[in-house]
Motif scaffolding. Structure first.
Motif, short mmCIF file in Angstrom:
data_model
loop_
_atom_site.label_atom_id
_atom_site.label_comp_id
_atom_site.label_asym_id
_atom_site.label_seq_id
_atom_site.Cartn_x
_atom_site.Cartn_y
_atom_site.Cartn_z
N PHE A 168 -66.56 88.96 56.95
CA PHE A 168 -65.86 89.58 58.01
C PHE A 168 -65.57 90.95 57.45
CE2 PHE A 168 -61.67 91.41 59.66
CZ PHE A 168 -61.94 91.36 60.84
N PHE A 169 -65.86 92.08 58.26
CA PHE A 169 -65.97 93.32 57.65
C PHE A 169 -64.55 94.20 58.53
CE2 PHE A 169 -70.04 91.90 57.14
CZ PHE A 169 -70.61 92.75 55.95
N ASP A 170 -64.12 95.07 57.67
CA ASP A 170 -63.01 96.09 58.26
C ASP A 170 -63.52 97.32 57.74
OD1 ASP A 170 -60.90 97.31 59.30
OD2 ASP A 170 -59.44 96.50 58.27
N VAL A 171 -64.26 97.89 58.46
CA VAL A 171 -65.10 99.15 58.05
C VAL A 171 -64.22 100.45 58.19
CG1 VAL A 171 -67.26 100.62 58.45
CG2 VAL A 171 -67.28 98.06 58.46
N ALA A 172 -64.09 101.29 57.28
CA ALA A 172 -63.22 102.42 57.25
C ALA A 172 -64.12 103.41 58.02
CB ALA A 172 -63.14 102.96 55.72
N LYS A 173 -63.47 104.09 58.87
CA LYS A 173 -64.01 105.12 59.72
C LYS A 173 -64.42 106.29 59.03
CE LYS A 173 -63.57 107.30 64.34
NZ LYS A 173 -62.69 107.60 65.36
N ASN A 174 -65.74 106.70 59.35
CA ASN A 174 -66.37 107.95 58.78
C ASN A 174 -67.72 108.19 59.77
OD1 ASN A 174 -67.97 110.05 57.53
ND2 ASN A 174 -67.53 108.97 55.60
N GLU A 175 -67.22 109.06 60.85
CA GLU A 175 -68.47 109.28 61.74
C GLU A 175 -69.64 110.05 61.28
OE1 GLU A 175 -66.59 111.29 64.98
OE2 GLU A 175 -65.29 109.58 65.60
N LYS A 176 -69.40 110.45 60.20
CA LYS A 176 -70.70 111.36 59.63
C LYS A 176 -71.28 110.74 58.49
CE LYS A 176 -68.26 115.99 59.15
NZ LYS A 176 -67.80 116.89 58.41
N LYS A 177 -71.12 109.35 58.37
CA LYS A 177 -71.83 108.20 57.67
C LYS A 177 -71.54 106.90 58.15
CE LYS A 177 -72.09 108.48 52.87
NZ LYS A 177 -71.83 108.34 51.66
N PRO A 178 -72.61 106.59 59.04
CA PRO A 178 -72.48 105.44 59.52
C PRO A 178 -72.70 104.15 58.63
CG PRO A 178 -74.55 106.70 60.08
CD PRO A 178 -73.89 107.44 59.20
N PHE A 179 -72.30 103.16 59.10
CA PHE A 179 -72.26 101.82 58.26
C PHE A 179 -73.39 100.81 58.67
CE2 PHE A 179 -70.86 98.06 55.91
CZ PHE A 179 -69.90 98.54 54.85
N LEU A 180 -74.37 100.47 57.69
CA LEU A 180 -75.30 99.65 58.18
C LEU A 180 -75.20 98.24 57.17
CD1 LEU A 180 -78.53 101.84 58.21
CD2 LEU A 180 -77.13 101.01 60.09
N ILE A 181 -75.32 97.16 57.73
CA ILE A 181 -75.48 95.85 57.39
C ILE A 181 -76.60 95.44 57.81
CG2 ILE A 181 -74.44 93.60 57.08
CD1 ILE A 181 -72.10 96.18 59.09
N VAL A 182 -77.66 94.97 56.78
CA VAL A 182 -78.78 94.71 56.93
C VAL A 182 -79.05 93.18 56.30
CG1 VAL A 182 -79.99 96.68 56.58
CG2 VAL A 182 -79.58 95.27 54.60
N SER A 183 -79.59 92.27 57.15
CA SER A 183 -79.55 90.89 56.88
C SER A 183 -81.12 90.42 56.99
CB SER A 183 -78.44 90.06 57.60
OG SER A 183 -78.46 90.09 58.93
N VAL A 214 -76.38 96.46 67.33
CA VAL A 214 -76.90 95.37 66.77
C VAL A 214 -78.47 95.33 67.22
CG1 VAL A 214 -77.03 92.81 66.07
CG2 VAL A 214 -75.06 93.77 66.65
N PHE A 215 -79.46 95.25 66.14
CA PHE A 215 -80.69 95.65 66.23
C PHE A 215 -81.54 94.37 65.63
CE2 PHE A 215 -78.88 99.77 65.65
CZ PHE A 215 -79.19 100.47 66.71
N ALA A 216 -82.34 93.92 66.45
CA ALA A 216 -83.29 92.90 65.83
C ALA A 216 -84.32 93.39 64.93
CB ALA A 216 -84.01 91.91 67.13
N VAL A 217 -83.92 93.86 63.90
CA VAL A 217 -84.81 94.59 62.80
C VAL A 217 -84.53 93.81 61.39
CG1 VAL A 217 -85.70 96.62 61.64
CG2 VAL A 217 -84.81 96.67 64.02
N PRO A 218 -85.41 93.19 60.99
CA PRO A 218 -84.97 92.45 59.63
C PRO A 218 -84.85 93.12 58.48
CG PRO A 218 -87.38 92.26 60.18
CD PRO A 218 -86.98 92.92 61.32
N GLU A 219 -84.22 92.70 57.46
CA GLU A 219 -83.77 93.24 56.06
C GLU A 219 -84.99 94.08 55.69
OE1 GLU A 219 -82.87 92.19 51.72
OE2 GLU A 219 -81.71 91.16 53.34
N ASN A 220 -86.19 93.50 55.30
CA ASN A 220 -87.06 94.28 54.77
C ASN A 220 -87.60 95.55 55.56
OD1 ASN A 220 -88.26 92.60 56.65
ND2 ASN A 220 -90.09 91.79 55.52
N LYS A 221 -87.62 95.41 56.83
CA LYS A 221 -87.96 96.54 57.71
C LYS A 221 -87.09 97.77 57.52
CE LYS A 221 -90.97 98.60 60.33
NZ LYS A 221 -92.20 99.32 59.67
#
Length: 350
Positions: A168-183, A214-221
């Motif tokens: 579970f993520f509670d992401v700090a807001k920073n519009e200049k630096k988007p947060f990416l979670i790759v799985s 959410v994007f159907a792009v895998p981690e390695n890509k």
């Protein structure tokens, strides 16, 4: 007004979100404050606070020497009365701290390069939970049997983590630096929001607050695209968007599940989950429910082959492990047994 600005910039300095221009502005404000007793006292208090809490400052071995040289220089060259020397000392000392912490921060913050990323990894065993707080203030709660990895050094344009398992993520807001979670099978992008990701069993993203892409792009890509973005003016989000065959935009109260055809199925999310000690199963096959139970409780669970595909719809709230497994056995018209020698639960036919 200057007091508020100083406090604001010092807070950004401590959180490592201050820009180079803001750091210069903070140093300028410190110099301007040299004749203001109230501001000097404020700076002294913040100096003590930073000295006690800043890991960057603690690791800077020359800090004491710098402070000593500053006070000697002031005593030697200053023509102000002695009762004002200490105030000038604290002004200079805080400027020194600003320079030191700013230097450590700016040199620690990595400019995206073509070099291979180095990762810090946090693991949980089945039945274990952990809380991780990132340098930007983002809080991540890891469920059992989960691995989280994040770059050892900060990236310049994005915030990035890798996830295998559930968190579970509670992401700090920073519009200049988007947060990416790759799985393994998909990539999630946010600015500041809270949501749950099950990257391997359910392949689902559930949004509590804010907005999520959410994007159907895998981690390695995705990692490959991040490397590619170093050599092009095109940003990483644009590259991911072009690569993804399926992309969904979720609001709070929605969830998206990646099906076997790699298409997203969007539905309503009821906000409750494992972090609230509530397990919700909606028409899930028993083998998937059992895998989630193992992740939550840590004990091995075996099921008779004839039962593994039976669909289960049930909610468990604050239920103990044995209660949950007994209920699952009853729903399958089976019986539950436990082997103490192997620490294994088994659901068999009656």
């Amino acid at each position: 007004m200057k007091e508020k600005e100083i406090l604001y910039l010092i807070e950004k300095l401590q959180l490592k979100t201050i820009s180079t221009e803001e750091l210069k502005r903070l140093q300028h404000l410190f110099h301007e404050a040299s004749g203001n007793k109230a501001l000097l006292q404020l700076m002294r208090e913040k100096f003590d606070e930073i000295s006690d809490s800043s890991e960057a400052l603690k690791s800077f071995k020359q800090e004491q020497a710098i402070r000593s040289r500053l006070i000697r220089h002031i005593e030697k060259n200053s023509i102000v009365p002695k009762n004002r020397v200490r105030r000038y000392y604290w002004a200079s000392a805080v400027v020194a701290v600003c320079l030191i912490v700013g230097f450590v921060f700016l040199t620690d913050k990595v400019t995206d390069t073509n070099g291979e990323l180095k990762w810090t990894t946090v693991d949980t065993q089945a039945g274990e939970r952990k809380k991780v707080t990132l340098s930007d203030g983002t809080i991540i709660l890891l469920n059992g049997n989960t691995t989280l990895a994040y770059p050892t050094q900060m990236l310049q344009h994005i915030r990035l983590v890798k996830l295998k398992g559930e968190a579970f993520f509670d992401v700090a807001k920073n519009e200049k630096k988007p947060f990416l979670i790759v799985s393994k099978d998909f990539t999630t992008q946010v600015v500041g929001t809270s949501f749950n990701i099950d990257s391997d069993i359910g392949r689902v993203v559930e949004v509590n607050t804010g907005k999520v892409n959410v994007f159907a792009v895998p981690e390695n890509k995705t990692i490959e695209l991040i490397d590619m973005s170093h050599n092009t003016s095109e940003n990483i989000l644009s590259l991911i968007n072009k690569t993804s065959n399926t992309h969904v935009f979720l609001l709070n109260g929605q969830k998206a599940q990646l099906n076997q055809q790699n298409s997203w199925e969007v539905s309503t999310y009821y906000y409750k989950n494992w972090f609230d000690n509530e397990l919700v199963h909606l028409n899930e096959p028993l083998h998937q429910v059992i895998r989630k139970a193992y992740r939550n409780y840590g004990d091995s669970i075996a099921v008779h082959p004839s039962m593994v595909d039976k669909n289960i719809t049930i909610t468990f709230k604050n239920r103990k492990k044995e209660q949950v497994l007994n209920t699952l056995a009853e729903l399958c018209n089976g019986k539950l047994t436990y082997n103490k020698m192997t620490n294994t639960w088994t659901i068999t036919k009656k």
